[in-house]
Motif scaffolding. Sequence first.
Motif, mmCIF file in Angstrom:
data_model
loop_
_atom_site.group_PDB
_atom_site.id
_atom_site.type_symbol
_atom_site.label_atom_id
_atom_site.label_comp_id
_atom_site.label_asym_id
_atom_site.label_seq_id
_atom_site.Cartn_x
_atom_site.Cartn_y
_atom_site.Cartn_z
ATOM 1 N N GLN A 30 -77.387 47.135 -88.485
ATOM 2 C CA GLN A 30 -77.003 45.793 -88.931
ATOM 3 C C GLN A 30 -75.846 45.854 -89.926
ATOM 4 N N HIS A 31 -75.860 46.868 -90.809
ATOM 5 C CA HIS A 31 -74.765 47.019 -91.771
ATOM 6 C C HIS A 31 -73.445 47.283 -91.048
ATOM 7 N N ILE A 32 -73.469 48.148 -90.046
ATOM 8 C CA ILE A 32 -72.245 48.468 -89.307
ATOM 9 C C ILE A 32 -71.734 47.234 -88.568
ATOM 10 N N CYS A 33 -72.651 46.487 -87.957
ATOM 11 C CA CYS A 33 -72.245 45.268 -87.238
ATOM 12 C C CYS A 33 -71.611 44.259 -88.191
ATOM 13 N N LYS A 34 -72.182 44.133 -89.383
ATOM 14 C CA LYS A 34 -71.645 43.211 -90.383
ATOM 15 C C LYS A 34 -70.235 43.628 -90.803
ATOM 16 N N THR A 35 -70.022 44.935 -90.971
ATOM 17 C CA THR A 35 -68.701 45.443 -91.353
ATOM 18 C C THR A 35 -67.684 45.219 -90.249
ATOM 19 N N LEU A 36 -68.072 45.481 -89.009
ATOM 20 C CA LEU A 36 -67.161 45.262 -87.884
ATOM 21 C C LEU A 36 -66.783 43.790 -87.754
ATOM 22 N N LYS A 37 -67.749 42.911 -88.006
ATOM 23 C CA LYS A 37 -67.482 41.475 -87.935
ATOM 24 C C LYS A 37 -66.538 41.035 -89.051
ATOM 25 N N GLU A 38 -66.746 41.576 -90.263
ATOM 26 C CA GLU A 38 -65.909 41.208 -91.403
ATOM 27 C C GLU A 38 -64.449 41.575 -91.151
ATOM 28 N N PHE A 39 -64.218 42.761 -90.580
ATOM 29 C CA PHE A 39 -62.848 43.221 -90.348
ATOM 30 C C PHE A 39 -62.337 42.873 -88.947
ATOM 31 N N GLU A 40 -63.147 42.166 -88.168
ATOM 32 C CA GLU A 40 -62.744 41.648 -86.859
ATOM 33 C C GLU A 40 -62.152 42.736 -85.960
ATOM 34 N N CYS A 41 -62.908 43.811 -85.786
ATOM 35 C CA CYS A 41 -62.369 44.937 -85.003
ATOM 36 C C CYS A 41 -63.369 45.480 -83.986
ATOM 37 N N SER A 42 -64.383 44.701 -83.633
ATOM 38 C CA SER A 42 -65.374 45.184 -82.664
ATOM 39 C C SER A 42 -64.731 45.503 -81.323
ATOM 40 N N ASP A 43 -63.759 44.654 -80.910
ATOM 41 C CA ASP A 43 -63.121 44.862 -79.616
ATOM 42 C C ASP A 43 -62.089 45.984 -79.641
#
Length: 608
Positions: A299-312
Motif C-alpha cells: 500500500q505504501h508503494i502504491c501511494k508513492t507511485l500515485k503521488e508521483f504519477e508514474c505507475s504507467d
Amino acid sequence: MALKMENLSDYEGELTAEDNCNCLIEDMIKRKFASLPFVEKEIIVNSPKPAPILSIQSQTKTFKRHFKKEIYENIPWICGCAHLSKLFCWPCILFSEELNVWNKFGFSDLNNISKSCKRHECSQSHICSTVQFKNFGKGVHIEENITLHNKEVTANRYILSKLINAMCFLTKQELPLQGHFEHHQSDNRGNCVELLHLLSELDLKLETHLDNSPVFTGISDHIQNDLISSISKVLRDEIKSEIHASKFVSLIVGESTDISRSTQLYTIFRYVDENNDIHERFVGFVDVSPDRTADDLFQHICKTLKEFECSDKLIAQTYDGAAVMSGEHNEVQLKIQNICPNSLFVHCYTHRLNLVLSQSVTHIAECKRFFKKILSFSSFFCKSPKRISLLDCEIQKRFPTAAPTQWNYNSRILNKVFEYQKELLTIFDRIMKCEDEWDNDAVMNAEVLHRYLKDFEFNFNLHLFSGIFDSADSLFEILQEKTFDITYCINEIKNFVKFLDGKKVDFDSMWNKLITAKFNRKRKVAECMADVKKTYKLRYSKILKTLSADTTNRFRDIENLKFMELFNVDKFKIYEKNFPDFLFKSLQLSYGEYFDFMRLRKKFENGV
C-alpha cells in the motif's frame, strides 16, 4: 452629457444631489475615466458617489422586493444611475479595465444582490480598482512606500537565502541542526545557530539582522523545521516535474534501522531526464515499525507511485533489505507487477549472496551459535583502546566492525580469526596472566574467547566456513564489478555452486587435520571419535547442501537479465561480427513493447 472644463464648478455642486446622477455614470462608461485630465479626475474622485433613489423592484413567487436607499450605506462601493435605473460599482467604473455587470451594464436583480456583491468584492478587478480609488492623488507617497517596501522585501529575501543555504549545507553534510540548549547563554547552541553566527562574521547584513531583529531572526527551532519542510516540498515538486518529463522510471525501496531502533522504509526513484542523464532521487523515509506486512508495504508503494504519477512508467523494481518484500511467501514484487506489468523485479545480487551466506544456515543451531561467537571477537577489541593497542602490537591489523546485515564484514572477521588464531591465543593468555592490569570484563571475556579457540566444535566450523567464504568473497566482487556481463556472472554463480557440491569430498582431509592438531597425533583418541565423526559429517554435508540449494534458488531468475549485456561497450565490436540473437530475445521477453527491434538491430550491426 459631456463633461467640459468650463462648467466643472457647476458640475461639482450638482454631484452632491442624491436625487439626480446627472448621467455621470453613463458619461464615464462612454468616455472612460482614464482619458480625462487629472484635474477633472480629482474632482470626480473627491466628490460623493452618485446615489439617487432608483425605481428598481424584483418579483418573487411570494413577495416583491423594492429598492431601499440604505443599500448605499451598507455597501460603500455601490452607486446608482437614475436614468438607467441600475446599480454600479463606483471604483470599477472609474478604474477597472475589465468589463463586467458592475461597470458596464449595471445590476438590478435585488433578489440576488447579496451573493453578487460578495462575489464581486472578492474579484481581483474590484480589489485593484478599490486600491487605485483610495490611493488616487497620493502617488508620491505611494511610490516612496513601494520603494521602502521593496527594499525591505529584498533585505528579507537576502536573509532568508542565507538561512536556506545554512540548512542545505547542514543537511547535505548529514549534520544535526538543533542543539539541546539553544539559549544565548549556551556555549553550544547547535550547528545551525553556530553556523549562522559564523557566517555573520563575514556578512554585515546577516550580522545586523541577527543582532537587531526584534521579531524574526530565523534561528528558532520552529523556523528551522518550517524551512526544512519548505525545502523538502520544493525538492519533491522538482522531482515530480523531472519524473513527469521522463519516459521510464525504476523504483528502489529498502529498509534502514535508525538510532531509536525504528525500521525506516526509504524510497528512491531512478530515471533518465530529457538530456539522457541518469538520476537517483531519494524521496523520503517512512516508519514501518508497527506494521511490516506485505500488504502494508504494498500500500505504501502504491501511494508513492500515485503521488508521483508514474505507475504507467515503472519498468523496474528492486528491494534492498526488506526481506518480507523479496521473500517467496509475500512476493510484494508480484503485487506491484499486477498493477505495473512491465516492472521487472531486480534484486541486488550482492545482497542476495549476502542472504545466502548469512541466513541459509541460521536454522542449524550449531551454525547460529558459531557466528555469534565470531562476532564476539570484533566486539571484544572494539570496546577498549587498550585492547586495540595490544592487538596492534601482536597482529598489527584490526578487526572490522561487526555488521549484522552485511555478510562480507562478518566474513572478514572470520578470516582474521582463522589467519591469526595463534596470535589471538597469545593475546588472551597475556590478559589472563596479568589480571591486575586489566578490568574484570576484559579478563572474563578473554577467558571465554580463549576457550572458543581451543574448542573442537568452534575450530570445525572455523575451518569449514573459512574455505567457503574465500570463494564467496571472489563471487561477491564479481557481482559488484561485472554489472553488464550477465553471462560471466551466471557462469561464476554456477562455479560457486559446483565448488560447494565438490567440497563434500574434502571432509575427511579436514577432519584428519583437526584431529591431529587437537589431540597431538594420539590415534586411540582419534579412533574413539569415530562415532562423533559421523555426526559432524552429516552436519558438514547439510551445510554445503543448504548453501548450494539456496544459491541456486535465489539466483534462478538472473537469466532474465541477459539483455543487460547489450550495454556492455567492450563487446560492441563482437556484436558487429556475431550478432547476439539470444540477447535480443531476452530483451523482447522483458520490454518487447518499448523498442523498434529492426532499427535497434541495424544499429548494433553498424557498430551502434
